[in-house]
Enzyme design. Structure first.
Site, mmCIF file in Angstrom:
data_model
loop_
_atom_site.group_PDB
_atom_site.id
_atom_site.type_symbol
_atom_site.label_atom_id
_atom_site.label_comp_id
_atom_site.label_asym_id
_atom_site.label_seq_id
_atom_site.Cartn_x
_atom_site.Cartn_y
_atom_site.Cartn_z
ATOM 1 N N HIS A 139 0.947 -0.606 -0.184
ATOM 2 C CA HIS A 139 -0.079 0.055 0.174
ATOM 3 C C HIS A 139 0.578 1.181 -0.025
ATOM 4 O O HIS A 139 0.455 2.250 -1.066
ATOM 5 C CB HIS A 139 -0.533 0.046 1.068
ATOM 6 C CG HIS A 139 -1.610 -0.390 1.560
ATOM 7 N ND1 HIS A 139 -2.472 -1.901 2.702
ATOM 8 C CD2 HIS A 139 -2.721 -1.250 0.343
ATOM 9 C CE1 HIS A 139 -2.847 -2.821 2.376
ATOM 10 N NE2 HIS A 139 -3.944 -2.502 1.532
ATOM 11 N N LYS B 2 -16.764 -6.127 7.135
ATOM 12 C CA LYS B 2 -15.854 -7.570 7.080
ATOM 13 C C LYS B 2 -15.099 -7.681 8.076
ATOM 14 O O LYS B 2 -13.412 -8.109 8.321
ATOM 15 C CB LYS B 2 -14.877 -6.882 5.995
ATOM 16 C CG LYS B 2 -14.987 -6.837 4.251
ATOM 17 C CD LYS B 2 -13.675 -6.348 3.389
ATOM 18 C CE LYS B 2 -13.261 -6.305 2.759
ATOM 19 N NZ LYS B 2 -12.307 -6.163 1.867
ATOM 20 N N SER C 206 -2.918 -7.570 2.625
ATOM 21 C CA SER C 206 -3.575 -7.076 4.859
ATOM 22 C C SER C 206 -3.629 -8.785 4.582
ATOM 23 O O SER C 206 -3.195 -9.093 6.299
ATOM 24 C CB SER C 206 -4.593 -5.543 4.534
ATOM 25 O OG SER C 206 -3.961 -5.108 4.352
ATOM 26 N N ARG D 248 -2.149 -6.396 -8.523
ATOM 27 C CA ARG D 248 -1.367 -7.035 -8.133
ATOM 28 C C ARG D 248 -2.157 -8.467 -9.064
ATOM 29 O O ARG D 248 -0.509 -9.009 -9.431
ATOM 30 C CB ARG D 248 -1.236 -7.602 -6.885
ATOM 31 C CG ARG D 248 -1.088 -7.126 -5.432
ATOM 32 C CD ARG D 248 -1.425 -6.907 -4.796
ATOM 33 N NE ARG D 248 -3.123 -6.455 -4.452
ATOM 34 C CZ ARG D 248 -3.833 -7.277 -3.301
ATOM 35 N NH1 ARG D 248 -3.266 -7.374 -2.221
ATOM 36 N NH2 ARG D 248 -4.906 -6.250 -3.915
#
Ligand code: ADP
Length: 162
Positions: free
Chosen positions: A17, A41, A128, A90
């Site tokens: 990030h 989440k 993460s 990614r």
């Protein structure tokens, strides 16, 4: 003035990030990192904690501002008077999701543009959730997050285990 939004959960902020924030900040006059509240989440860190960590790790970037947000991304973009959204890519899986999100958002707000930055090769595997998984089992996360974040994660898992 060109203002960009880099939205995400940042639960917690990783070196991947941080790389996108640094590179994105060179493309716009002001970059606002939008931290999604997203309680559905079940985040490890509250939105306030995530904002604070991001503020710490971006303190050397003068044109970067951290803001929490909730609701539709396009509404936040308009509210902040921004013109572009920056996202990191990614892998193919990111690409499919990002393309779908951008195309849906074009329907909602055609004036908002999207910039996708390819991940730096050294962070292409980093997420993460992987960091949390390694940390939960006491693994070494020093290659994945900044020092300030390491301490917070360790502390959070200590609290959870208590
Ligand atoms: P979200 O919950 O929206 O996926 P994340 O915090 O996981 O939020 O990610 C926010 C943005 O950062 C996304 O555009 C994601 O593709 C990008 N990103 C996450 N990790 C990396 C990385 N290692 N390299 C490049 N971009 C990344």
């Amino acid at each position: 003035m060109l203002r960009g939004i880099y939205p995400g959960s940042f639960d917690p902020v990783t070196l991947g990030h941080m790389d996108i924030i640094k590179r994105g900040s060179h493309l716009v006059d002001e970059l606002i990192v939008g931290v999604l509240c997203n309680n559905a989440k079940m985040p490890l860190f509250s939105v306030e904690e995530r904002v604070k960590m991001l503020e710490e790790v971006t303190s050397d970037l003068p044109n970067v501002r951290i803001m929490p947000f909730d609701g539709l991304l396009v509404d936040f973009v308009k509210e902040m008077d921004a013109q572009v959204v920056i996202r990191g890519l990614r892998a193919i899986t990111d690409f499919e999701y990002e393309l779908q999100m951008a195309q849906t958002n074009y329907k909602l707000a055609p004036e908002v543009e999207y910039i996708f930055l390819p991940t730096n090769l050294q962070y292409s595997y980093l997420s993460s959730s992987m960091v949390k998984e390694v940390a939960a089992f006491g693994g070494d996360i020093s290659q994945f997050v900044s020092e300030a974040v390491i301490d917070r994660i360790k502390e959070r898992y200590r609290e959870i285990k208590r």
